[in-house]
Design a protein around this motif. Structure first.
Motif, PDB file in Angstrom:
ATOM      1  N   TYR A 121       0.835  -1.205   0.000  1.00 36.16           N
ATOM      2  CA  TYR A 121       0.000   0.000   0.000  1.00 36.16           C
ATOM      3  C   TYR A 121       0.875   1.263   0.000  1.00 36.16           C
ATOM      4  O   TYR A 121       0.656   2.186  -0.787  1.00 36.16           O
ATOM      5  CB  TYR A 121      -0.924  -0.004   1.214  1.00 36.16           C
ATOM      6  CG  TYR A 121      -1.481   1.357   1.549  1.00 36.16           C
ATOM      7  CD1 TYR A 121      -2.527   1.911   0.807  1.00 36.16           C
ATOM      8  CD2 TYR A 121      -0.937   2.101   2.601  1.00 36.16           C
ATOM      9  CE1 TYR A 121      -3.021   3.169   1.106  1.00 36.16           C
ATOM     10  CE2 TYR A 121      -1.429   3.363   2.899  1.00 36.16           C
ATOM     11  CZ  TYR A 121      -2.469   3.897   2.155  1.00 36.16           C
ATOM     12  OH  TYR A 121      -2.948   5.146   2.445  1.00 36.16           O
ATOM     13  N   CYS A 125       0.702   3.589  -3.151  1.00 32.48           N
ATOM     14  CA  CYS A 125      -0.160   4.742  -2.893  1.00 32.48           C
ATOM     15  C   CYS A 125       0.579   5.946  -2.319  1.00 32.48           C
ATOM     16  O   CYS A 125       0.119   7.081  -2.456  1.00 32.48           O
ATOM     17  CB  CYS A 125      -1.298   4.344  -1.943  1.00 32.48           C
ATOM     18  SG  CYS A 125      -2.322   3.001  -2.572  1.00 32.48           S
ATOM     19  N   VAL A 218      -7.853  -0.257  -2.054  1.00 31.16           N
ATOM     20  CA  VAL A 218      -7.273   1.077  -2.230  1.00 31.16           C
ATOM     21  C   VAL A 218      -6.156   1.034  -3.268  1.00 31.16           C
ATOM     22  O   VAL A 218      -6.027   1.941  -4.108  1.00 31.16           O
ATOM     23  CB  VAL A 218      -6.742   1.613  -0.882  1.00 31.16           C
ATOM     24  CG1 VAL A 218      -5.976   2.924  -1.092  1.00 31.16           C
ATOM     25  CG2 VAL A 218      -7.882   1.822   0.094  1.00 31.16           C
TER      26      VAL A 218
END
Length: 309
Positions: A121, A125, A218
């Motif tokens: 992540y 991100c 996500v």
């Protein structure tokens, strides 16, 4: 007052009946166990002795492989030995030790897979903050925290079980010591303990799984804004992680999120959980990873060069 817990050993019914089937099963599980040990140790050696696999992802992968070796070894060797024994026994304290070890390494793997998802992540991100958020010191701290968390989880499970009175039946319809089969043998009301087991094991598995689902969701949402090559590379890495997560978490949730009871399918589900993910993880994380394969080939060439000298 006499201690009601007078059981000194437990007897496993095992996974199969019949000598011929047991011998065939021994050969099959021996092959899987050898593949598990060799594959995971190969990853540990490659990551630790290769100078190019220095990112946090490979740091955690090395620990995952080490945990897989330990997790598989808590049940598989005993299970294979019992295939040649008519009366499959384990001492009371040996049973509690096995219970602790299974939950310790199993919970460690749950936390490791969650941390690896967090690593992906941050890398995808929040790439500009990656070196700060996932520095070597912070990675080491995360590993220490997950070891401590797994220890607390498994010690709670063991203490809850070891304090139960076992005063009669000692035959476990399983191939290793786990919480639900042991609660079934206790000569007292285990409803409250069963709820604690669900709160401890079941909720850890469920919450970690939801965190992983959110994390990868996500990541997939973020990948929309990246180039085709970036999406392909990220999806390749995350795809292997998702496969590993599903293989490990689905059986765990099935086993521990329900009330205290046992089903005929339990042995097959736990057998899959303790044997297959540790064996498949090296394949999942190496066959789709060019850097790991390149590092393995480089180490192999170095070994051949040293032999020739």
């Amino acid at each position: 007052m006499e201690d009601p817990s007078n059981v000194t050993e437990f007897v496993f019914l095992g996974i199969l009946q019949g000598w011929k089937m047991q011998r065939v099963a021994f050969g099959f599980f021996l092959m899987l166990y050898i593949l598990t040990i060799v594959g995971n140790l190969l990853i540990v050696v490659t990551v630790n002795f290769s100078g190019c696999l220095i990112s946090p992802m490979y740091f955690f992968l090395s620990y995952l492989s080490f945990v897989d070796v330990c997790y598989s070894s808590t049940t598989t060797p005993k299970m294979m030995t019992d295939l040649f024994i008519e009366r499959k026994t384990i001492s009371f304290y040996g049973c509690m030790t096995q219970l602790f070890a299974v939950h310790f390494f199993g919970c460690t793997e749950i936390f490791l897979l969650t941390v690896m998802a967090y690593d992906r992540y941050v890398a995808i991100c929040r790439p500009l903050h990656y070196t700060v958020l996932m520095s070597r010191s912070k990675c080491q701290t995360l590993v220490l925290v997950l070891w401590v968390g797994a220890f607390l989880h498994s010690i709670i499970q063991t203490v809850l079980t070891i304090r139960l009175p076992f005063c009669g039946p000692n035959v476990i319809d399983h191939y290793f010591c786990d919480v639900h089969p042991l609660l079934k043998l206790a000569c007292s009301d285990t409803y409250a303990v069963g709820l604690m087991v669900v709160a401890n094991s079941g909720m850890i598995s469920l919450i970690a799984f939801f965190c992983l689902v959110i994390s990868y969701s996500v990541i997939l949402f973020t990948l929309r804004n990246q180039s085709a090559e970036g999406r392909r590379k990220a999806l390749s890495t995350c795809g292997s992680h998702v496969v590993a997560v599903l293989l490990f978490f689905v059986p765990c949730i099935y086993m521990y999120i329900r009330p205290t009871t046992t089903f005929k399918a339990d042995k097959l589900v736990t057998l899959f959980n303790t044997v297959m993910p540790p064996m498949l993880n090296p394949l999942i994380y190496t066959l789709r990873n060019a850097e790991v394969k390149k590092a393995m080939r480089k180490l192999w060439r170095q070994k051949m060069t040293l032999r020739e000298k």
